[in-house]
Design an enzyme around this catalytic site. Structure first.
Site, PDB file in Angstrom:
ATOM      1  N   ARG A  86      31.018  42.836  32.609  1.00 56.20           N
ATOM      2  CA  ARG A  86      29.963  42.834  31.996  1.00 56.20           C
ATOM      3  C   ARG A  86      30.541  43.196  30.458  1.00 56.20           C
ATOM      4  NH1 ARG A  86      26.998  47.332  34.025  1.00 56.20           N
ATOM      5  NH2 ARG A  86      25.898  45.967  35.631  1.00 56.20           N
ATOM      6  N   ARG A 119      26.619  53.357  27.865  1.00 60.59           N
ATOM      7  CA  ARG A 119      26.901  51.883  27.943  1.00 60.59           C
ATOM      8  C   ARG A 119      26.378  50.809  27.000  1.00 60.59           C
ATOM      9  NH1 ARG A 119      26.025  51.065  34.564  1.00 60.59           N
ATOM     10  NH2 ARG A 119      27.199  52.744  35.185  1.00 60.59           N
ATOM     11  N   LYS A 122      26.232  57.638  34.707  1.00 57.53           N
ATOM     12  CA  LYS A 122      26.000  56.614  33.251  1.00 57.53           C
ATOM     13  C   LYS A 122      24.791  57.107  32.387  1.00 57.53           C
ATOM     14  CE  LYS A 122      22.639  54.009  36.488  1.00 57.53           C
ATOM     15  NZ  LYS A 122      22.632  52.714  37.226  1.00 57.53           N
ATOM     16  N   LYS A 161      22.618  55.416  29.173  1.00 61.87           N
ATOM     17  CA  LYS A 161      21.955  54.166  28.565  1.00 61.87           C
ATOM     18  C   LYS A 161      21.351  54.516  27.094  1.00 61.87           C
ATOM     19  CE  LYS A 161      21.862  51.792  32.773  1.00 61.87           C
ATOM     20  NZ  LYS A 161      20.853  51.029  33.713  1.00 61.87           N
ATOM     21  N   CYS A 169      16.908  41.323  39.662  1.00 65.65           N
ATOM     22  CA  CYS A 169      18.334  41.577  39.624  1.00 65.65           C
ATOM     23  C   CYS A 169      19.317  40.496  39.979  1.00 65.65           C
ATOM     24  CB  CYS A 169      18.700  43.021  40.090  1.00 65.65           C
ATOM     25  SG  CYS A 169      18.584  43.101  41.707  1.00 65.65           S
ATOM     26  N   CYS A 193      26.308  41.396  44.791  1.00 68.04           N
ATOM     27  CA  CYS A 193      26.233  43.008  44.531  1.00 68.04           C
ATOM     28  C   CYS A 193      26.319  43.702  46.058  1.00 68.04           C
ATOM     29  CB  CYS A 193      24.639  43.187  44.082  1.00 68.04           C
ATOM     30  SG  CYS A 193      24.611  45.115  43.627  1.00 68.04           S
ATOM     31  N   CYS A 212      17.615  46.684  45.403  1.00 63.77           N
ATOM     32  CA  CYS A 212      17.995  48.201  45.919  1.00 63.77           C
ATOM     33  C   CYS A 212      17.263  48.910  45.037  1.00 63.77           C
ATOM     34  CB  CYS A 212      19.498  48.326  46.090  1.00 63.77           C
ATOM     35  SG  CYS A 212      20.260  48.672  44.501  1.00 63.77           S
ATOM     36  N   CYS A 217      17.791  47.902  38.422  1.00 62.21           N
ATOM     37  CA  CYS A 217      18.559  47.157  37.356  1.00 62.21           C
ATOM     38  C   CYS A 217      17.468  46.101  36.649  1.00 62.21           C
ATOM     39  CB  CYS A 217      19.979  46.300  37.943  1.00 62.21           C
ATOM     40  SG  CYS A 217      21.142  47.409  38.437  1.00 62.21           S
TER      41      CYS A 217
END
Length: 570
Positions: A81, A151, A214, A216, A434, A440, A479, A483
């Site tokens: 990414r 990110r 993470k 964002k 996603c 994935c 899931c 995303c």
């Protein structure tokens, strides 16, 4: 000084804290793994550490069982990414990524993502260094696009006023650069940079163990909420006066990921901390991130994100600490309103006399299909375009800054290659998924591969009930990591198992309300049957111009989520 120990979570640290602390500032033994040609994958800690360099190890799950049968290891590869603050990319850079995708990835595609950047899927170990070096030469990197760091920073990509967008995008870039890791590991490992002793390096903002989880960040320009602010830890809402950016309202603590069966996890909207002037932007960004760095849960990763820290310590305590660290007091928030969050397709005229063409890319997957040569078309446009490309947080592509002289030529190329289609419905434009299967490793159910057929079914249901010109914000995620931001959709499907989803309804079109689960663990057939009935009722019982999400709340079909920490699972 604040007493950080008062808000520290006691207990045995998660193993990720060990591996980060022992990683020598994200180096690990990645270089050794790259030399190992016996396996296509990475071992032990390096499987996690490569994420900080922008990559996830994956394999093709469609052929996993067959390879095991043949006594072969899974077909290990990585997804990369890129880091593109605000999603802006030059045409010459696009041509570089187009060529690499075609020559060196297993799938040949460029994938536009909800993080407003692109991904390569299916890069084998022998080509990984070449990938990073190719991007570096083009002025692109993948530093900190995954892992426990800040990110890729998002920014509203389809502005009403070009001048405000330029100012906002500049801040998105500054925030991204300010919060990046300072380690030289990326250059050493991937760019053959001269080795620097790790003892000479420091991470003054992120710390040697980086963040608990993470993080964002977005910059958003009202009235468009195209970055879905409530999906992010930190958001800067642009406030403009007379066409000039004067500052930001700061929203903190949003996030959508959860864990099936664990009611201590939940999606959460961001809290409004107040207004700041532009000169305080980087101070506040650093203060929010460092507060989360010091107060976040490093014992239980499922409760490690900023949203859980704020729930645990309280909004006012967190806000006060940010004010202390940034050396300011938040002013009362300035008035603003979100009216939409989708992209505006087709041509939009800018105030500078330039033209912007937004192209709908279903699922963000740019590849040549029979009769629809999307990848070739984008490359042909890039060869002649004098402006830039802008990737959107809704998986679409903007050809921005087109002169009046080039407008007809670019439109002709877009039509010839299937990039502009008059037949795309409002429903298809308002749907996302996603990547999910087959690549994935977290995916439980189909998303990207299921979405086109699912949208066709919904189009049929809308037409059946005389609603063919209407649409529902519809999203599928394979899931509960979220995303594609299904937990801010009017209808959100969350993968539970093969062909099974949790079915959520009741979000709004502005992205300011979380949908509630209506039915658990049901099939796609059952979902469409339920939607048939719900759309039927919506068509006959709704108020004028009432959206689907607002209707199901008003009609009492589902209760609104008021405080997800307390009532999301009721």
């Amino acid at each position: 000084m604040s007493d950080d120990s008062k808000f520290k979570v006691e207990g045995k640290l998660s193993d990720n804290e060990r591996l980060k602390g022992q990683s020598r500032l994200l180096r690990g033994t990645i270089t050794d793994d790259l030399k190992d040609d016996v396996t296509g994958g990475f071992t032990a800690d390096n499987f996690q550490l490569i994420r900080f360099h922008g990559m996830y190890q994956q394999d093709d799950r469609d052929i996993r069982a067959e390879r095991i049968k043949q006594r072969l290891e899974p077909l290990h590869n990585v997804m990369l990414r890129a880091r593109l603050p605000g999603g802006v990319i030059k045409p010459e850079q696009w041509l570089v990524i187009d060529k690499f995708a075609g020559d060196y990835t297993m799938y040949g595609s460029i994938r536009l993502t909800t993080r407003q950047t692109f991904q390569f899927h299916g890069v084998l170990k022998p080509n990984m260094k070449l990938m990073h070096q190719t991007l570096h030469k083009a002025g692109i990197d993948s530093i900190a696009t995954a892992g426990d760091v800040n990110r890729n920073v998002l920014c509203t990509s389809n502005p009403v006023e070009s001048q405000v967008h330029k100012q906002a995008w500049d801040w998105a870039t500054k925030i991204s650069e300010h919060l990046l890791p300072k380690t030289n590991a990326y250059a050493e490992i991937w760019l053959n940079g001269e080795k620097v002793e790790s003892t000479q390096e420091d991470e003054p903002i992120l710390g040697k163990n980086y963040l608990p989880r993470k993080f964002k960040t977005t910059v958003v320009i009202p009235p468009q909420n195209d970055v879905d602010v409530h999906a992010n830890d930190l958001n800067f809402v642009a406030i403009a006066e007379k066409g000039e950016l004067i500052g930001f309202n700061v929203l903190v603590g949003g996030g959508l990921a959860m864990t099936h069966g664990d009611h201590t996890t939940f999606p959460r909207k961001a809290d409004d901390f107040g207004f700041i002037t532009l000169d305080k932007t980087l101070d506040v960004a650093e203060a929010v991130l460092s507060t989360q760095r010091d107060w976040g849960n490093r014992v239980n990763r499922k409760n490690a994100k900023t949203k859980y820290t704020i729930e645990r310590v309280g909004v006012e305590n967190f806000k006060a600490e940010v004010e202390r660290r940034a050396g300011l007091k938040f002013e009362p928030s300035k008035a603003y309103e979100f009216t939409s969050r989708g992209d505006r397709f087709g041509w939009v005229d800018g105030i500078d006399g330039k033209h912007h063409l937004t192209l709908f890319i279903e699922n963000g997957r740019i590849l040549d299909y029979p009769g629809k040569t999307l990848k070739t078309g984008c490359a042909e446009i890039a060869k002649i375009h004098k402006g830039d490309f802008r990737l959107t947080a809704n998986q679409n592509l903007i050809i921005a800054g087109v002169s009046a002289e080039q407008k007809a030529t670019i439109e002709a190329l877009a039509i010839a290659h299937g990039l502009m289609q008059a037949s795309v419905s409002n429903q298809r434009k308002d749907s996302m998924a996603c990547v999910s299967l087959p690549t994935c490793p977290l995916a439980m159910a189909e998303a990207e591969r299921y979405l086109p057929a699912a949208v066709t079914e919904i189009e049929g249901l809308l037409a059946k009930h005389g609603m063919q010109d209407e649409s529902i914000i519809y999203r599928i995620t394979g899931c509960p990591n979220g995303c594609c931001r299904a937990m801010l959709a009017e209808v959100g499907l969350v993968g539970k198992g093969p062909g099974k989803y949790n079915f959520h309804i009741g979000g709004d079109r502005q992205g300011t309300r979380i949908p509630r689960m209506f039915k658990e663990n049901i099939t796609d057939t059952e979902i469409m049957s339920l939607l048939d009935g719900l759309i039927g009722r919506w068509s006959t019982e709704r108020n004028k111009k009432e959206s689907f999400g607002d209707y199901v709340i008003r009609a009492g079909i589902i209760a609104p989520v008021v405080d997800s920490a307390k009532d999301f699972y009721d």
